[in-house]
Write a protein that holds these residues in place. Structure first.
Motif, PDB file in Angstrom:
ATOM      1  N   UNK A 181      26.589 -72.292  97.365  1.00 57.62           N
ATOM      2  CA  UNK A 181      25.836 -72.014  98.601  1.00 57.62           C
ATOM      3  C   UNK A 181      26.734 -72.133  99.829  1.00 57.62           C
ATOM      4  N   UNK A 182      27.601 -73.131  99.831  1.00 56.91           N
ATOM      5  CA  UNK A 182      28.523 -73.317 100.953  1.00 56.91           C
ATOM      6  C   UNK A 182      29.495 -72.148 101.077  1.00 56.91           C
ATOM      7  N   UNK A 183      29.828 -71.530  99.944  1.00 59.84           N
ATOM      8  CA  UNK A 183      30.742 -70.392  99.941  1.00 59.84           C
ATOM      9  C   UNK A 183      30.025 -69.064 100.140  1.00 59.84           C
ATOM     10  N   UNK A 184      28.696 -69.107 100.216  1.00 60.37           N
ATOM     11  CA  UNK A 184      27.936 -67.878 100.392  1.00 60.37           C
ATOM     12  C   UNK A 184      27.727 -67.085  99.118  1.00 60.37           C
ATOM     13  N   UNK A 185      27.982 -67.716  97.974  1.00 59.36           N
ATOM     14  CA  UNK A 185      27.798 -67.039  96.682  1.00 59.36           C
ATOM     15  C   UNK A 185      26.345 -67.093  96.227  1.00 59.36           C
ATOM     16  N   UNK A 186      25.600 -68.044  96.758  1.00 64.77           N
ATOM     17  CA  UNK A 186      24.172 -68.181  96.482  1.00 64.77           C
ATOM     18  C   UNK A 186      23.437 -68.315  97.799  1.00 64.77           C
ATOM     19  N   UNK A 187      22.214 -67.811  97.872  1.00 66.23           N
ATOM     20  CA  UNK A 187      21.447 -67.976  99.107  1.00 66.23           C
ATOM     21  C   UNK A 187      21.010 -69.431  99.284  1.00 66.23           C
TER      22      UNK A 187
ATOM     23  N   UNK B 182      28.701 -85.591 114.406  1.00 67.08           N
ATOM     24  CA  UNK B 182      27.599 -85.657 113.452  1.00 67.08           C
ATOM     25  C   UNK B 182      27.510 -84.480 112.510  1.00 67.08           C
ATOM     26  N   UNK B 183      27.997 -83.318 112.896  1.00 68.34           N
ATOM     27  CA  UNK B 183      27.907 -82.135 112.043  1.00 68.34           C
ATOM     28  C   UNK B 183      29.283 -81.597 111.656  1.00 68.34           C
ATOM     29  N   UNK B 184      30.302 -82.076 112.300  1.00 65.93           N
ATOM     30  CA  UNK B 184      31.624 -81.505 112.079  1.00 65.93           C
ATOM     31  C   UNK B 184      32.190 -81.837 110.708  1.00 65.93           C
ATOM     32  N   UNK B 185      31.890 -83.012 110.194  1.00 70.80           N
ATOM     33  CA  UNK B 185      32.407 -83.374 108.876  1.00 70.80           C
ATOM     34  C   UNK B 185      31.870 -82.420 107.814  1.00 70.80           C
ATOM     35  N   UNK B 186      30.595 -82.080 107.887  1.00 77.45           N
ATOM     36  CA  UNK B 186      30.001 -81.151 106.922  1.00 77.45           C
ATOM     37  C   UNK B 186      30.620 -79.757 107.059  1.00 77.45           C
ATOM     38  N   UNK B 187      30.827 -79.301 108.286  1.00 80.05           N
ATOM     39  CA  UNK B 187      31.448 -77.984 108.490  1.00 80.05           C
ATOM     40  C   UNK B 187      32.887 -77.986 107.983  1.00 80.05           C
ATOM     41  N   UNK B 188      33.579 -79.079 108.180  1.00 82.16           N
ATOM     42  CA  UNK B 188      34.949 -79.185 107.707  1.00 82.16           C
ATOM     43  C   UNK B 188      34.985 -79.147 106.178  1.00 82.16           C
ATOM     44  N   UNK B 189      34.037 -79.808 105.538  1.00 81.68           N
ATOM     45  CA  UNK B 189      33.956 -79.771 104.071  1.00 81.68           C
ATOM     46  C   UNK B 189      33.678 -78.356 103.574  1.00 81.68           C
ATOM     47  N   UNK B 190      32.792 -77.631 104.259  1.00 80.54           N
ATOM     48  CA  UNK B 190      32.509 -76.244 103.870  1.00 80.54           C
ATOM     49  C   UNK B 190      33.744 -75.366 104.040  1.00 80.54           C
ATOM     50  N   UNK B 191      34.501 -75.604 105.107  1.00 79.59           N
ATOM     51  CA  UNK B 191      35.732 -74.853 105.324  1.00 79.59           C
ATOM     52  C   UNK B 191      36.717 -75.134 104.196  1.00 79.59           C
ATOM     53  N   UNK B 192      36.870 -76.404 103.850  1.00 76.67           N
ATOM     54  CA  UNK B 192      37.796 -76.767 102.771  1.00 76.67           C
ATOM     55  C   UNK B 192      37.351 -76.131 101.454  1.00 76.67           C
ATOM     56  N   UNK B 193      36.050 -76.129 101.176  1.00 76.60           N
ATOM     57  CA  UNK B 193      35.528 -75.464  99.978  1.00 76.60           C
ATOM     58  C   UNK B 193      35.818 -73.970 100.015  1.00 76.60           C
ATOM     59  N   UNK B 194      35.651 -73.384 101.186  1.00 74.12           N
ATOM     60  CA  UNK B 194      35.935 -71.964 101.336  1.00 74.12           C
ATOM     61  C   UNK B 194      37.389 -71.648 101.054  1.00 74.12           C
ATOM     62  N   UNK B 195      38.268 -72.491 101.545  1.00 73.32           N
ATOM     63  CA  UNK B 195      39.692 -72.306 101.282  1.00 73.32           C
ATOM     64  C   UNK B 195      39.994 -72.463  99.799  1.00 73.32           C
ATOM     65  N   UNK B 196      39.375 -73.453  99.193  1.00 76.34           N
ATOM     66  CA  UNK B 196      39.591 -73.683  97.769  1.00 76.34           C
ATOM     67  C   UNK B 196      39.074 -72.492  96.965  1.00 76.34           C
ATOM     68  N   UNK B 197      37.909 -71.988  97.341  1.00 78.05           N
ATOM     69  CA  UNK B 197      37.323 -70.858  96.628  1.00 78.05           C
ATOM     70  C   UNK B 197      38.142 -69.588  96.775  1.00 78.05           C
ATOM     71  N   UNK B 198      38.682 -69.339  97.960  1.00 75.09           N
ATOM     72  CA  UNK B 198      39.468 -68.122  98.180  1.00 75.09           C
ATOM     73  C   UNK B 198      40.838 -68.226  97.526  1.00 75.09           C
ATOM     74  N   UNK B 199      41.383 -69.429  97.478  1.00 81.31           N
ATOM     75  CA  UNK B 199      42.720 -69.598  96.929  1.00 81.31           C
ATOM     76  C   UNK B 199      42.701 -69.630  95.402  1.00 81.31           C
TER      77      UNK B 199
ATOM     78  N   UNK C 263      36.460 -74.218 113.869  1.00 80.35           N
ATOM     79  CA  UNK C 263      36.127 -72.854 114.311  1.00 80.35           C
ATOM     80  C   UNK C 263      37.285 -71.889 114.044  1.00 80.35           C
ATOM     81  N   UNK C 264      38.484 -72.284 114.431  1.00 82.03           N
ATOM     82  CA  UNK C 264      39.632 -71.405 114.207  1.00 82.03           C
ATOM     83  C   UNK C 264      39.873 -71.240 112.707  1.00 82.03           C
ATOM     84  N   UNK C 265      39.737 -72.326 111.950  1.00 79.47           N
ATOM     85  CA  UNK C 265      39.908 -72.251 110.499  1.00 79.47           C
ATOM     86  C   UNK C 265      38.908 -71.310 109.852  1.00 79.47           C
ATOM     87  N   UNK C 266      37.651 -71.370 110.294  1.00 81.56           N
ATOM     88  CA  UNK C 266      36.627 -70.461 109.757  1.00 81.56           C
ATOM     89  C   UNK C 266      36.960 -69.002 110.065  1.00 81.56           C
TER      90      UNK C 266
END
Length: 130
Positions: free
Chosen positions: A122-128, A46-63, A14-17
């Protein structure tokens, strides 16, 4: 102890997002790393691993490098399952141009296939979402 690890993962995500949204990449990365460590210690609901992966992708995409407008036009057609030639025809460009933009997109998104590029975008919000 399991509950504490689970809460650490949730807090880190949550804080990372939030920090990612503010553009504070270094701080977001630290919270992401903290959440990853706690996840390895066994705390997942059960859902945190997927959210963590999306966060990591977001960081990778922004960086990484920004995706160009031409690459975004190609990206928008990747989920359609059109062939490279059909995408080229639709965009009025050569097949080599589509291939070049696709390879660049894969590199920038850190993926190796068309399906993975669509998922990451999609995880980065670039596609619906579908």
């Amino acid at each position: 102890m399991m509950t504490i690890a689970w809460m650490t993962v949730l807090a880190g995500v949550i804080v990372g997002e939030c920090l990612l949204e503010r553009g504070e990449l270094e701080a977001a990365g630290l919270w992401c790393d903290r959440a990853q460590k706690a996840l390895k210690e066994g705390g997942d609901a059960g859902v945190l691993e997927a959210r963590l992966q999306r966060l990591r992708l977001g960081l990778k995409g922004r960086a990484s490098e920004e995706i160009s407008p031409a690459e975004l036009r190609v990206l928008a057609l990747l989920p359609t399952h059109l062939s490279i030639a059909q995408v080229a025809d639709r965009l009025c460009v050569s097949t080599n141009t589509v291939k070049t933009h696709s390879k660049s997109l894969y590199r920038k998104l850190g993926v190796g296939s068309r399906a993975d590029a669509v998922e990451a975008a999609r995880a980065l919000g670039l596609l619906p979402s579908p």
